[in-house]
Structure formats: structure tokens, C-alpha cells
Design an enzyme around this catalytic site. Structure first.
Site, PDB file in Angstrom:
ATOM      1  CD  GLU A   1      -3.231  -0.772   2.033  1.00  0.00           C
ATOM      2  OE1 GLU A   1      -3.033  -0.074   3.035  1.00  0.00           O
ATOM      3  OE2 GLU A   1      -4.327  -1.320   1.785  1.00  0.00           O
TER       4      GLU A   1
ATOM      5  CD  GLU B   1      -4.289  -5.897   2.598  1.00  0.00           C
ATOM      6  OE1 GLU B   1      -5.025  -5.248   3.365  1.00  0.00           O
ATOM      7  OE2 GLU B   1      -3.078  -5.650   2.471  1.00  0.00           O
TER       8      GLU B   1
END
Ligand code: GLA
Ligand code: ZN
Length: 672
Positions: free
Chosen positions: A153, A308
Site C-alpha cells: 500500500e 485484501e
């Protein structure tokens, strides 16, 4: 299209952090057994493992990872191997403080957290290169390893002296001379002009925040910095083994970097999806996440991975609600319907302590497999297996509609000081248009303004608030309409160029003849004000927030304002230009009005829906290949009469009529 050639199947599994459990071999053994029970076939390993892999500088410890990978592989579980650059060990930050990030206030951070590195720092790069190379040399040829997960991320930026120097070099390359930069940034305003490159600093609340062109270029530079860093890590691991594709996990609504640009460096797109199913207004959440998935599919125009998602709750929202019964399968299948080749979770097992100890996980602190969450996950594993044979590696359905969504434009709209300051809401408005199409079960792509963007396969292009025109987008749009396409644009479009300088011409720039009108002024409304638009066919639309004034020059006026000093003047208009049609929506419309507008327009164009059935409110449909997903987000039971006979992929029953429970998804194949 196969995203992970070494294992061409739907992936099911997720983030696995065995390094948190090295003192508990019993738990590590239990993990593998539970993974098998849950139908897990892939895990992401090593995302934040740097301290476990290199506990002291140049002292490496790989044996634990060797054992984990081997044990997983014995059970047929594949590995998405991460580079650990998302968080660094304390020794590294202590010995080389220059690897840490310098914030907006120009002070250097201390050790801690994640995403806290300088992307320029030569020491950081050396250290990352070393650990990445060792990981690649040791594991890339292991048959279980199917994908690189670069860092985690990526977000934010750094204002250290090294990054500042790179910013100036970026500007020098972009503008050539300081005179050109001063012109492009309109620095004649407020005595902002620069007489030496060294005077240019990144935006900061302690310094320059008023030069909107600087702000825009800083975002482009931040994108470039991140892209360079990913390219560097990718080159490092692929130098050892070029066969394994690389991705990094992206995020929803992400503002910091231009994801279309960033995706160029990735072999495939993956992203982290965290819808908040609240039990109230879930239709809106569903639409938002459908849009996120479609955006991710659009970035590279290919299927993607959902890297995710939570099996139950998250722990970082103000209110962390559990998924309602059915919501896990529904949410997972939504991703698949929109092009995901995986359902992966954060996280496999709940950590024992620290910030994420209460985040949802497949296995909770109790370690049990008879929990609701575990059962839900196992069900998804089972369904993915049935889908594998019919969907993988099939392409997703091509859309006839595209929404123009460009990060440059988004940044510029949100920086602009006009209209509804801070609430021009580029993303939200794009979503409102998307919402109407989603309700109709119409597939949508997103496209940006990069040079290579090609619109030729679309029949309808929608351009919400396309304030900034760059890379000759106006020429492409003109050509699109000229060749028979239908274009819808809204207020606040075609106002400024790539550096955020206003065009010295009528708006929308160089397209007024295509729309047969000019936008002359833009009125902003207080929250308790609204206007109304009377359409030609008698419908009444509600306008709020923004009402632009339009001067017709040959268009056919379709709707006029009914209130204020501009009552009776055009608000919505269309114009035939060569073989196509161009629509102008001059005001911000509420959802019901937009729904009506798009139902009529797409009905007239006879665009292909996922299924030709009446979809009750809160129920939508999406198609992949021949497979149709019918999803119920209404919170209520729903019934649908299907055109023809279908077979249910889960129950194998033959169906002509569907009854759906709240949060139920049905997956259908046409009967042959
Ligand atoms: C992000 C991160 C994960 C984890 C989750 C929690 O997606 O990538 O490491 O922190 O959020 O939701
Ligand atoms: Zn830096």
C-alpha cells in the site's frame, strides 16, 4: 489472460504472518491444516518481515521462511512473496536516519509505523536491493512462488533535501527553462515568480499552498517517485527471475498518485477492498465498491486480484461492524463478477497484540474452525473452485460505456477555488453517474486522458466535471462523436490546460461547436437551496449544489431551469454533431434524476445489460463470460423473473424465477 501463470486458478487465501508466531510451532502447524479446511490455495508472505529476515545489519535469517514455504507447499498452498520495504527494522532507522521520511512541515520522522521511508535515499535503496535480491535468489525458483507483492500500500511523499532536488530536476525536464515554468505556473500572481530553480520548494502548509499548478505538479512528481521505486524493486527481483509477475496492492479512492500512470509499471493490478456493510444504505456501498473494482479492472484493462478484504470486520473505522450473514459470499462474488481472479484476505490469523489485534481474520484468537467467519470463508473457497472451470482464465465482458476519470483532472478540480469549495467532489460525482448505470446492470469501464487512451470501442462516454483538458482529449472526444458516439459532459468542463492555466476561450474548450453551446457562468447553491429542471418530456429533475448557465448555439434544449434569475434558460441540452450526439448536463442532478436520464439514454441506445430483467431497487447484475451474478444489496428479500432458463452454479437447480434473501448472490449459467 492468466495473471499468475504458475498457478492459473482463482486464488483464495491472504496475508499470512507466521513471523509473529515463530515461537509457536504448534500454531504454525495448525495454520496449514486450517488453510486446507478453508480451501486456501495461496498466501501472501513476508509483507512486514524485514526485522525477522534481517535482525541485524547484514545478518540474515531465512531458515524460518524456508520451513514455512516448504510446509505450505507440501499442502499445495502457493505463495505470493512480498518484498519487505513497507516497514523497516529499528536498526536501519537508527543507523541511517536519512531513510526516514520528511513530512509536510519539513521535519524528519522518527522510527515507527509503515510507509515511512524516503523513496530517493540511496541507503534505503541499497538496503532494499540487498534484501530483495536475497529473497529472489532463495525463493523465486521455488515452484510455490507465483507472484511478487512489492512492498505494501504505497502512499504519501517525502520532502527531504534529496527528494526536493529530484522535484526540481523533474520540473527542469518538464519545463526546460525557468521562464517557461513561471509562465505555466502563472507566477505573476502574488509575486510568486522564481529567479532560480533552487527557490522552488514542495508545497507545505508552512510555505506555498496557493500555487495550484505547483500543487498539481507535486502530485505528478509524487506519482513518478512511487512509480520509480516500484520499478526499482521490480527490476531487482526480476533480474533474478523474470518469470514471476509483480504487483503492489492499491487502495480505494486513492488520491496521492495517479493510478493509471502507476499501473503502467505493474504486471498486474491488485487492490485492497474494505466495504463497510452497515445494514443501512448498503446499496450505496455496493455501488461504490463495484466502481472500485471496475476502476481496478480498467487501470490495465485486464482482470485484477483482490489482494485484501476482511473476512468479518475491520478495526480502523469509527464503527467496526460485523458482516451480516451472506455478506461475505456476496461481497467476494461481487469482486469476481467485476473481474477479480482472487478472494484474498487481510488477515489469515489475528495477531496477538498491537494495532491490528482486533482486526477480523479467518482464524481468531480462539484458533477455532467452527466460527461463523471460518465457515463463511470455507464457503467462498468452495464456490471459487466451482467457478474455476467456467471462468478462469476467461476475460471479463467488454463494456460499451466508459466514464472518463483522470487523476490530473481530479486533483485540479479539488484544488480549484470556486463553486463549492472543497466539495466539488470529482470522485463522488463520477460515482453518481456510475450509480445509475450500475442500477441498470450496465457494465462500465473507466478511462483517463493519457496519450494512449483509445475510446473507439465505446458507444457512450461520460465526462463528469472534466475541468482539465490535456493530451488533446478534446480532439479525441470530437472524433468520437463525429464517428457516431454519444458523449455526455457536465458543467465545469474544458476550463484549464494541463498546467492548470485557464483556456482563453469559451468553455468547454474547443468543443462548443460539438455541444452547440457555451457554458457562460457557474452558480453555486447553499445546502438548503435547490433548483428544478423541466425536461422536454415533462419530467422534473432536481438540481442542487451547482447550476451552470448555458448559452445555446445550435443545440436542442432538453431541459430548462424553473427557478432563480435563470429560470427558463437551458440546463440540459443535446446536439447532433456529424454522426453522433453530444449531451451537456449543466447542473448537479440528484440520483433519481440521473437515474431517469441514463435509463432513457441507454434505453434509446439499446446498450447491452448483464441480463434483460427488471431488477428491483438494491438488486443488480453483472456478467463474466456467460456467467451472470445477481446480487441483492437491498436489505430485503427480492424476486426476479428471468428471461429464459438458467442453471444455478451453486445448487445446480434449473431456474426461471429467482427469490433472493437479503445479502444473497446467485450465480447463473444459461441452460444449453
Ligand atoms: C491495509 C494493509 C494491511 C492491513 C489492513 C487492515 O489494507 O495493507 O496490512 O493493515 O489494511 O485493514
Ligand atoms: Zn526523501
Amino acid at each position: 489472460m492468466t495473471l499468475t501463470p504458475r498457478f492459473p486458478h482463482f486464488l483464495h487465501g491472504g496475508d499470512y504472518n507466521p513471523d509473529q508466531w515463530l515461537s509457536r510451532p504448534d500454531i504454525l502447524e495448525q495454520d496449514v491444516q486450517l488453510m486446507t479446511k478453508a480451501g486456501v490455495n495461496a498466501v501472501s508472505l513476508g509483507i512486514f518481515s524485514w526485522a525477522a529476515l534481517e535482525p541485524e545489519e547484514d545478518h540474515f535469517s531465512f531458515s524460518w521462511l524456508d520451513q514455512i514455504i516448504e510446509r505450505l507447499w507440501q499442502s499445495g498452498i502457493h505463495v505470493i512473496l512480498a518484498t519487505p520495504s513497507g516497514a523497516r527494522p529499528a536498526w536501519l532507522a537508527q543507523k541511517y536516519p536519512e531513510v526516514l521520511r520528511v513530512g509536510e512541515d519539513f521535519t524528519r520522522n522518527h522510527f515507527g509505523g509503515r510507509h515511512n521511508h524516503c523513496p530517493t535515499s540511496p541507503v534505503y535503496r541499497q538496503k532494499v536491493q540487498k534484501i530483495d535480491t536475497l529473497l529472489a535468489q532463495r525463493y523465486a525458483n521455488h515452484p510455490s512462488v507465483i507472484l511478487w507483492h512489492i512492498s505494501n500500500e504505497f502512499s504519501g511523499d517525502c520532502r527531504c533535501p534529496l527528494c526536493q532536488a529530484r522535484f526540481r530536476a523533474f520540473l527542469q525536464e518538464r519545463y526546460g527553462t525557468l521562464d517557461e515554468l513561471n509562465r505555466a505556473w502563472c507566477t505573476g500572481f502574488w509575486s510568486m515568480s522564481y529567479s532560480d530553480w533552487s527557490q522552488i520548494e514542495p508545497p507545505s502548509p508552512r510555505g506555498q499552498m496557493s500555487n495550484l499548478s505547483l500543487l498539481l505538479d507535486w502530485r505528478r512528481f509524487s506519482t513518478k517517485q512511487c512509480k520509480d521505486f516500484i520499478a526499482f524493486e521490480k527490476a531487482t527481483v526480476q533480474a533474478v527471475c523474470p518469470d514471476i509477475p509483480c504487483t503492489t496492492n492499491l487502495m480505494e479512492r486513492f488520491w496521492d498518485y495517479d493510478y493509471f500512470d502507476l499501473a503502467e509499471v505493474l504486471d498486474l493490478v491488485s487492490w485492497d477492498s474494505y466495504p463497510a456493510w452497515t445494514g443501512k444504505d448498503d446499496e450505496k456501498v455496493a455501488c461504490e465498491f463495484a466502481m472500485n473494482h471496475d476502476m481496478m479492472r480498467s487501470l490495465k484493462d485486464q482482470p485484477f486480484l483482490m489482494m485484501e478484504s476482511t473476512p468479518s470486520n475491520v478495526n480502523w473505522k469509527a464503527v467496526n461492524k460485523l458482516k451480516r450473514p451472506g455478506a461475505h459470499l456476496l461481497s467476494s462474488m461481487q469482486a469476481v463478477a467485476h473481474g477479480s481472479q482472487s478472494v484474498l484476505y487481510f488477515q489469515w490469523r489475528q495477531s496477538r497484540g498491537n494495532a491490528e489485534m482486533f482486526h477480523g481474520a479467518v482464524v481468531s484468537h480462539s484458533g477455532r474452525d467452527d466460527t461463523r467467519v471460518f465457515q463463511d470463508v470455507a464457503q467462498v473457497g468452495h464456490v471459487l473452485k466451482s467457478l474455476d472451470s467456467v471462468l478462469y482464465p476467461q476475460q471479463v465482458q467488454k463494456s460499451e460505456i466508459c466514464i472518463l476519470y483522470d487523476w490530473n483532472c481530479r486533483w485540479a478540480v479539488e484544488y480549484a477555488q470556486t463553486g463549492l469549495n472543497g466539495q466539488m467532489d470529482y470522485h463522488g460525482r463520477a460515482m453518481a453517474h456510475y450509480h445509475s448505470l450500475w442500477r441498470l446492470g450496465l457494465p462500465v469501464d473507466f478511462r483517463d486522458m493519457r496519450k494512449q487512451t483509445d475510446f473507439s470501442r465505446y458507444r457512450l462516454i461520460i465526462c463528469p466535471q472534466t475541468y482539465l483538458f490535456m493530451n488533446d482529449i478534446e480532439k479525441k472526444l470530437r472524433e468520437f462523436v463525429g464517428n457516431g458516439g454519444v458523449l455526455v459532459i457536465t458543467y465545469f468542463s474544458g476550463i484549464a490546460d494541463a498546467t492548470n492555466l485557464a483556456f482563453l476561450s469559451d468553455a468547454p474548450h474547443d468543443l462548443t461547436d460539438v455541444f452547440g453551446l457555451r457554458e457562460t457562468e457557474m452558480d453555486a447553491l447553499y445546502p438548503d437551496e435547490e433548483n428544478q429542471i423541466r425536461m422536454e418530456d415533462g419530467s422534473l429533475y432536481k438540481a442542487y449544489g451547482i447550476c451552470s448557465l448555458l448559452a445555446p448555439e445550435g443545440c436542442s434544449v432538453k431541459g430548462v431551469y424553473t427557478k432563480d434569475f435563470y429560470a427558463g434558460t437551458p440546463a440540459i441540452a443535446s446536439h447532433v454533431y456529424q454522426s453522433g450526439e453530444a449531451w451537456y448536463i449543466g447542473a448537479r442532478l440528484d440520483q433519481t434524476s440521473l437515474d431517469d436520464f441514463y435509463a432513457k439514454l441507454t434505453g434509446k441506445l439499446q446498450l447491452t445489460r448483464a441480463i434483460n430483467a427488471l431488477l428491483p431497487h438494491g438488486v443488480t447484475a453483472h456478467r463474466r463470460g456467460d456467467t451472470v451474478f445477481i446480487e441483492n444489496y437491498s436489505g430485503l428479500p427480492a424476486s426476479i423473473d428471468l428471461p429464459g432458463t438458467w442453471s444455478d452454479l451453486i445448487t445446480h437447480a434449473e431456474v426461471q424465477h429467482l427469490d433472493l434473501e437479503p445479502f444473497q448472490v446467485r450465480i447463473l449459467h444459461p441452460e444449453t
